[in-house]
Design a protein around this motif. Sequence first.
Motif, PDB file in Angstrom:
ATOM      1  N   HIS A 185       0.797  -1.233   0.000  1.00 54.20           N
ATOM      2  CA  HIS A 185       0.000   0.000   0.000  1.00 54.20           C
ATOM      3  C   HIS A 185       0.826   1.279   0.000  1.00 54.20           C
ATOM      4  CE1 HIS A 185      -3.354  -2.702   1.027  1.00 54.20           C
ATOM      5  NE2 HIS A 185      -2.430  -3.326   1.751  1.00 54.20           N
ATOM      6  N   ASN A 186       2.155   1.150  -0.030  1.00 51.26           N
ATOM      7  CA  ASN A 186       2.967   2.352   0.183  1.00 51.26           C
ATOM      8  C   ASN A 186       4.062   2.595  -0.861  1.00 51.26           C
ATOM      9  OD1 ASN A 186       1.942   3.551   2.817  1.00 51.26           O
ATOM     10  ND2 ASN A 186       2.201   1.384   3.356  1.00 51.26           N
ATOM     11  N   SER A 187       3.785   2.236  -2.099  1.00 43.42           N
ATOM     12  CA  SER A 187       4.818   2.403  -3.138  1.00 43.42           C
ATOM     13  C   SER A 187       5.272   3.854  -3.277  1.00 43.42           C
ATOM     14  CB  SER A 187       4.332   1.923  -4.498  1.00 43.42           C
ATOM     15  OG  SER A 187       3.274   1.050  -4.368  1.00 43.42           O
ATOM     16  N   HIS A 188       4.353   4.810  -3.038  1.00 44.32           N
ATOM     17  CA  HIS A 188       4.739   6.228  -3.165  1.00 44.32           C
ATOM     18  C   HIS A 188       5.862   6.574  -2.185  1.00 44.32           C
ATOM     19  CE1 HIS A 188       1.940   5.879   0.082  1.00 44.32           C
ATOM     20  NE2 HIS A 188       1.979   7.153   0.391  1.00 44.32           N
ATOM     21  N   LEU A 189       5.924   5.865  -1.080  1.00 47.85           N
ATOM     22  CA  LEU A 189       6.990   6.099  -0.096  1.00 47.85           C
ATOM     23  C   LEU A 189       8.197   5.188  -0.348  1.00 47.85           C
ATOM     24  CD1 LEU A 189       4.751   6.276   3.117  1.00 47.85           C
ATOM     25  CD2 LEU A 189       5.675   8.195   1.789  1.00 47.85           C
ATOM     26  N   THR A 190       7.920   3.914  -0.629  1.00 46.82           N
ATOM     27  CA  THR A 190       9.031   2.959  -0.753  1.00 46.82           C
ATOM     28  C   THR A 190       9.898   3.263  -1.979  1.00 46.82           C
ATOM     29  OG1 THR A 190       7.661   1.355  -1.956  1.00 46.82           O
ATOM     30  CG2 THR A 190       7.773   1.122   0.427  1.00 46.82           C
ATOM     31  N   GLU A 191       9.267   3.734  -3.060  1.00 45.54           N
ATOM     32  CA  GLU A 191      10.065   4.040  -4.249  1.00 45.54           C
ATOM     33  C   GLU A 191      11.043   5.173  -3.969  1.00 45.54           C
ATOM     34  OE1 GLU A 191       7.151   4.506  -7.389  1.00 45.54           O
ATOM     35  OE2 GLU A 191       6.721   2.340  -7.309  1.00 45.54           O
TER      36      GLU A 191
END
Length: 375
Positions: free
Chosen positions: A26-32
């Motif tokens: 749910h957090n690709s915007h942060l993990t990327e």
Amino acid sequence: PKQNVNVNTIQMKSYACQRRTPLKHHNSHLTEALEVLSENAAYGENEGRSVAFRRAASVLKALPYRVQTMDELKCLPCLGDHSQRVIKEILEDGTSREVESMRQSEQFQAMKALTGIFGVGVRTADRWFREGLRSPSDLIRTGQQLNREQQAGVLYYDELNKPVTKHEADLIGDIVKEAVSAVLPGAEIQLMGGFRRGKELGHDVDFLITHPEEGKEEELMPKIISWLEERDLLLYQKTTRNSYLEKKDAPGRPPNNMDRFERCFSIFKLQGHAETTGSDGVRPSNQSEASYWRAVRVDLVVSPYSQFAFATLGWTGSKLFERDLRRWAGQEKHMSLSSHALYDSVQRCYVRAQSEEEIFEYLGLEFIPPCERNA
Ligand code: TTP
Ligand code: MN
Ligand code: MN
Ligand code: MN
């Protein structure tokens, strides 16, 4: 919206091998963003810093909801000041200036392009960058000295940087199966790496090969390679012989990522197939059916049957999951885990195992299936 998830009740464990990390989260915007920082630290040969950012990203991948406020991060492990600062920026502004300018920087882009060449590591890429080189075409233009691996890397650069699909991985799997059963009937082969974890795309295809009768697998690779070469299916290959000796290798040695199995780093010549045709089902006009092929990176590993469970665990990944398995074993259990064996330093003995489940159990860990090892 955090449907029925109370952020205060989430018990995030600190080792990646204690957590379930699905492929889609749910957090690709942060993990990327955090992974850009990790990559950049790796380009600067700052391994510790690179791993720290990767760990921070990994914790967010294991969260069952999308992070909305900094408050929700209070009880999470592995989030350093720098990671938190970047997360805060993204939560507030939608993007991090630090990360975006890094992404755009000439150095980051050049290092990405140069380390993206098969056979080129950070050291070499950095030296080239300081000499003013930025891309594979710069290497050709200036006539840089390249080893055999790097020559293949430059030659097939575009294709090797195009993700391999699961379909292509299966086609390669069929070829490897045919090769292996022709040269050693009864041998077993298993798809490893990202595809075993359920990925739809990969940078290569990894296979592990064994035979139930211990010893039959010895010197198998050269036979497989000959079979493939006779059929013009290889563009490049480098085989390394098995150099594992139990007495010398496992205990006491610092955990080493590189294993000592008989192995082959190769580039396959994958002949034309359904996906090479356009969406209308028509093949590109410049290529006949007979001549169409693409280059695909393939790793082949041969393991003795007695080490197969350890090899399977070691070659499934992800890299962070593997790193934390070894760290867990050493720090929490006084054991030494490799892709060959598990050594118990307290009992002073090797632990035998027939399956991944047994290894997790011996390590005192809940079993995590491959599709939840995407740390
Ligand atoms: P990779 O193929 O590098 O990574 P991956 O399959 O997870 O992802 P991708 O889709 O990008 O290919 O490595 C697969 C696993 O093999 C990884 O867990 C680490 C392990 N490995 C070793 O154990 N020893 C080695 O020498 C190498 C290169 C990999
Ligand atoms: Mn910092
Ligand atoms: Mn892989
Ligand atoms: Mn690989």
